[in-house]
Structures are given as structure tokens and as C-alpha cells.
Design a protein around this motif. Structure first.
Motif, PDB file in Angstrom:
ATOM      1  N   VAL A   5       0.861  -1.181   0.000  1.00 48.96           N
ATOM      2  CA  VAL A   5       0.000   0.000   0.000  1.00 48.96           C
ATOM      3  C   VAL A   5       0.900   1.233   0.000  1.00 48.96           C
ATOM      4  O   VAL A   5       1.660   1.449   0.946  1.00 48.96           O
ATOM      5  N   VAL A   6       0.810   2.036  -1.053  1.00 47.84           N
ATOM      6  CA  VAL A   6       1.616   3.255  -1.173  1.00 47.84           C
ATOM      7  C   VAL A   6       0.666   4.438  -1.026  1.00 47.84           C
ATOM      8  O   VAL A   6      -0.061   4.797  -1.950  1.00 47.84           O
ATOM      9  N   GLU A   7       0.665   5.019   0.152  1.00 46.10           N
ATOM     10  CA  GLU A   7      -0.311   6.069   0.486  1.00 46.10           C
ATOM     11  C   GLU A   7       0.287   6.971   1.558  1.00 46.10           C
ATOM     12  O   GLU A   7       0.761   6.492   2.584  1.00 46.10           O
ATOM     13  N   ASP A   8       0.270   8.299   1.305  1.00 46.40           N
ATOM     14  CA  ASP A   8       0.869   9.229   2.268  1.00 46.40           C
ATOM     15  C   ASP A   8      -0.084   9.608   3.388  1.00 46.40           C
ATOM     16  O   ASP A   8       0.361  10.135   4.414  1.00 46.40           O
ATOM     17  N   GLU A   9      -1.379   9.362   3.241  1.00 51.00           N
ATOM     18  CA  GLU A   9      -2.329   9.604   4.321  1.00 51.00           C
ATOM     19  C   GLU A   9      -2.278   8.404   5.267  1.00 51.00           C
ATOM     20  O   GLU A   9      -2.798   7.331   4.958  1.00 51.00           O
ATOM     21  N   PRO A  31       4.989   5.156   2.680  1.00 48.28           N
ATOM     22  CA  PRO A  31       4.343   6.470   2.749  1.00 48.28           C
ATOM     23  C   PRO A  31       4.664   7.388   1.563  1.00 48.28           C
ATOM     24  O   PRO A  31       4.080   8.465   1.442  1.00 48.28           O
ATOM     25  N   ASP A  32       5.605   6.966   0.717  1.00 53.52           N
ATOM     26  CA  ASP A  32       5.990   7.815  -0.406  1.00 53.52           C
ATOM     27  C   ASP A  32       6.572   6.962  -1.526  1.00 53.52           C
ATOM     28  O   ASP A  32       6.818   5.762  -1.372  1.00 53.52           O
ATOM     29  N   GLY A  33       6.824   7.620  -2.667  1.00 53.58           N
ATOM     30  CA  GLY A  33       7.317   6.912  -3.839  1.00 53.58           C
ATOM     31  C   GLY A  33       8.678   6.263  -3.669  1.00 53.58           C
ATOM     32  O   GLY A  33       8.854   5.081  -4.001  1.00 53.58           O
ATOM     33  N   PRO A  34       9.699   6.983  -3.185  1.00 57.31           N
ATOM     34  CA  PRO A  34      11.019   6.366  -3.019  1.00 57.31           C
ATOM     35  C   PRO A  34      10.992   5.142  -2.109  1.00 57.31           C
ATOM     36  O   PRO A  34      11.659   4.142  -2.386  1.00 57.31           O
ATOM     37  N   PRO A  55       3.364  12.941  -2.566  1.00 56.23           N
ATOM     38  CA  PRO A  55       4.346  14.037  -2.514  1.00 56.23           C
ATOM     39  C   PRO A  55       5.724  13.516  -2.914  1.00 56.23           C
ATOM     40  O   PRO A  55       5.982  12.313  -2.869  1.00 56.23           O
ATOM     41  N   GLY A  56       6.592  14.430  -3.284  1.00 54.49           N
ATOM     42  CA  GLY A  56       7.957  14.019  -3.648  1.00 54.49           C
ATOM     43  C   GLY A  56       7.973  13.373  -5.014  1.00 54.49           C
ATOM     44  O   GLY A  56       7.986  14.053  -6.040  1.00 54.49           O
ATOM     45  N   LEU A  57       7.992  12.065  -5.052  1.00 54.71           N
ATOM     46  CA  LEU A  57       7.950  11.324  -6.310  1.00 54.71           C
ATOM     47  C   LEU A  57       6.500  10.971  -6.603  1.00 54.71           C
ATOM     48  O   LEU A  57       5.872  10.194  -5.890  1.00 54.71           O
ATOM     49  N   HIS A  58       5.955  11.539  -7.653  1.00 60.61           N
ATOM     50  CA  HIS A  58       4.540  11.383  -7.985  1.00 60.61           C
ATOM     51  C   HIS A  58       4.215   9.923  -8.279  1.00 60.61           C
ATOM     52  O   HIS A  58       5.053   9.162  -8.771  1.00 60.61           O
ATOM     53  N   GLY A  59       2.978   9.542  -7.992  1.00 60.34           N
ATOM     54  CA  GLY A  59       2.544   8.179  -8.261  1.00 60.34           C
ATOM     55  C   GLY A  59       2.679   7.782  -9.723  1.00 60.34           C
ATOM     56  O   GLY A  59       2.934   6.615 -10.045  1.00 60.34           O
ATOM     57  N   ASP A  60       2.512   8.743 -10.624  1.00 61.28           N
ATOM     58  CA  ASP A  60       2.670   8.448 -12.055  1.00 61.28           C
ATOM     59  C   ASP A  60       4.088   7.945 -12.346  1.00 61.28           C
ATOM     60  O   ASP A  60       4.286   7.011 -13.122  1.00 61.28           O
ATOM     61  N   GLU A  61       5.093   8.585 -11.722  1.00 58.95           N
ATOM     62  CA  GLU A  61       6.481   8.185 -11.960  1.00 58.95           C
ATOM     63  C   GLU A  61       6.760   6.820 -11.336  1.00 58.95           C
ATOM     64  O   GLU A  61       7.495   5.996 -11.908  1.00 58.95           O
ATOM     65  N   VAL A  62       6.189   6.559 -10.160  1.00 62.35           N
ATOM     66  CA  VAL A  62       6.340   5.232  -9.555  1.00 62.35           C
ATOM     67  C   VAL A  62       5.773   4.175 -10.496  1.00 62.35           C
ATOM     68  O   VAL A  62       6.393   3.135 -10.732  1.00 62.35           O
ATOM     69  N   CYS A  63       4.597   4.445 -11.038  1.00 61.94           N
ATOM     70  CA  CYS A  63       3.961   3.513 -11.974  1.00 61.94           C
ATOM     71  C   CYS A  63       4.838   3.280 -13.194  1.00 61.94           C
ATOM     72  O   CYS A  63       5.040   2.139 -13.623  1.00 61.94           O
ATOM     73  N   ARG A  64       5.384   4.353 -13.766  1.00 64.98           N
ATOM     74  CA  ARG A  64       6.243   4.220 -14.949  1.00 64.98           C
ATOM     75  C   ARG A  64       7.451   3.330 -14.664  1.00 64.98           C
ATOM     76  O   ARG A  64       7.823   2.491 -15.480  1.00 64.98           O
ATOM     77  N   LEU A  76      -2.976  -1.165  -8.744  1.00 68.60           N
ATOM     78  CA  LEU A  76      -4.292  -0.555  -8.577  1.00 68.60           C
ATOM     79  C   LEU A  76      -4.061   0.890  -8.162  1.00 68.60           C
ATOM     80  O   LEU A  76      -3.563   1.164  -7.074  1.00 68.60           O
ATOM     81  N   MET A  77      -4.408   1.818  -9.048  1.00 62.64           N
ATOM     82  CA  MET A  77      -4.132   3.232  -8.793  1.00 62.64           C
ATOM     83  C   MET A  77      -5.328   3.878  -8.102  1.00 62.64           C
ATOM     84  O   MET A  77      -6.477   3.691  -8.503  1.00 62.64           O
TER      85      MET A  77
END
Length: 247
Positions: A5-9, A31-34, A55-64, A76-77
């Protein structure tokens, strides 16, 4: 099944994780992309629930990066934006599914389980072997028509063994598949859970211990019923720098 689960909340991440754990899913949180990319480098996950607006590394970049590394992990986005344009953009990045916040937990669970099945060789939702029937959708287990009350870990261990279709599953592989990342490979978690599971399954025993290799469910009564942990090497890490298998 293992889910990241990748979620900052923090509250939302913990809510999702606790719900999935109640349904016999092993869950880790980033809690974040990195942090997510680091966990993906050293652990194999069937599904990643990815907040798009990180925040930081956007979810789009993580997905890419996950798609570019050709990991088997299904994505699952999640996003607060539910417009058609945003859904199309998310799927265009390589996400396997898309869910808009706020969402119903039951729908999230159904989508995660469906993606988890896609990350593995195709198997029916109801697994049967040696008089055992495990319904992955209803989270029910019965033996010879008798319904059993299993803990979520016992359910997950039994599901893993049934999915192996008679092949040996090592103790390390069970840890990797069923327990969260902070579980030590040196603990007796596998042995204790298998002991309790065998007791609930009753006689004749169906879970075999293969000395020096692991555990399996045979076609009939188990030839060996020892409860000791078996040696074995778990699945290797899934690096983000090379192909790990076609999506």
C-alpha cells in the motif's frame, strides 16, 4: 498474497492494511514513492495499491518505473480525481486498474483479489485437493463437507499450499507470501501456524513435511506430519533495473 500500500495519508493506509490483513492478505505500507521503489527492489508483491497524488515522487512516476522494470506486480491506482481523462491517463501509464476516492472497502478488496489472480498462473477461485475445499472469494474452508474456522494466517498458509498443487513450498516462501516484512525468518511463525492448522484440519493428516525442503499437500494422508521448520530459500528480490517477467 502480498500487497504493498503506497499512500501518504497514514490513517487511510492503515485502514486499508488492517482490512486486507483481516482477509488473510499480507500487507506492507510505503508512505511515499522512493520508499515504495525500495520495498519493490527487495520484496515480491502481487499487487501494489498506489496513490496517484504522492508528494515528492509522484505516483505516475512510480507507476512508470514499475512498468518499465517489467515486474509482475499488478497496480491498482487510487486518486481523488474520477474524471474519464484522469482514468484514461492512469491506465495509459500501465496501471492495471483504477479506483476513485472515496471508495467502498468491499470493492477495493474485490479488485485486489482479482489483480492478485492475474499476477499468478490462472487458477480457479475455489481450490480443491485431498478433501479440502478453499473458496478464495468467500474466504471459506471446508474438509469433507465440514466447515473450518481458520485464522487469517492459517487461511493464507493453506491457500499458498493449495495453490502449489502438490509442489513443495519452503518455509522461507511461506514467510515471504503470508507474513509482513518485519517478520523475522528466524522466528517459529511457520511452525506454530502449521501446527495449529494441522490440528484444525484433523485426521487423517494432509500436510506433509518434506525434510530439508518444505511442506506440501499430497493427494491423500500425509506421509510425514512433523511440525519442524524446513529449510529452503524464498523468492529472490525483484529488482527495478531489469526484466522480471512480462506483465
Amino acid at each position: 498474497m502480498r500487497v504493498l500500500v503506497v499512500e501518504d495519508e497514514e490513517f487511510l493506509a492503515e485502514m486499508i492494511a488492517e482490512g486486507l490483513r483481516r482477509d488473510a492478505v499480507a500487507v506492507d505500507i510505503a508512505p511515499d514513492g522512493p520508499t515504495a521503489l525500495e520495498k519493490l527492489r527487495f520484496g515480491a508483491y502481487d499487487v501494489m495499491i498506489l496513490d496517484r497524488d504522492l508528494p515528492g515522487l509522484h505516483g505516475d512516476e512510480v507507476c512508470r518505473r514499475v512498468v518499465g522494470a517489467r515486474l509482475l506486480t499488478r497496480i491498482l491506482m487510487l486518486t481523488a480525481s474520477g474524471t474519464v481523462r484522469d482514468r484514461v491517463a492512469g491506465l495509459g501509464l500501465g496501471a492495471d486498474d483504477y479506483l476513485t476516492k472515496p471508495f467502498a472497502y468491499d470493492e477495493l478488496l474485490a479488485r485486489v483479489l482479482a489483480l492478485g489472480r492475474r499476477s499468478r498462473p490462472a487458477l480457479p477461485p475455489v481450490l480443491e485437493r485431498a478433501g479440502l475445499t478453499l473458496d478464495t472469494a468467500r474466504r471459506q474452508v471446508c474438509r469433507d463437507g465440514r466447515y473450518l474456522s481458520l485464522s487469517r494466517k492459517e487461511f493464507a498458509v493453506l491457500e499458498t499450499l493449495l495453490r502449489a498443487e502438490g509442489a513443495v513450498v519452503s518455509g522461507d516462501d511461506l514467510i515471504e507470501e503470508v507474513w509482513e516484512e518485519d517478520t523475522s525468518y528466524r522466528t517459529n511463525a511457520v511452525r506454530v501456524t502449521l501446527s495449529k492448522l494441522r490440528t484444525k484440519l484433523g485426521a487423517p493428516p494432509v500436510i506433509e513435511t518434506v525434510p530439508g525442503a518444505g511442506y506440501r499437500i499430497g493427494n491423500g494422508p500425509a506421509a510425514s506430519t512433523g511440525n519442524g521448520p524446513a529449510a529452503g530459500t524464498g523468492n529472490g528480490p525483484a529488482p527495478l533495473t531489469g526484466p522480471e517477467g512480462a506483465r
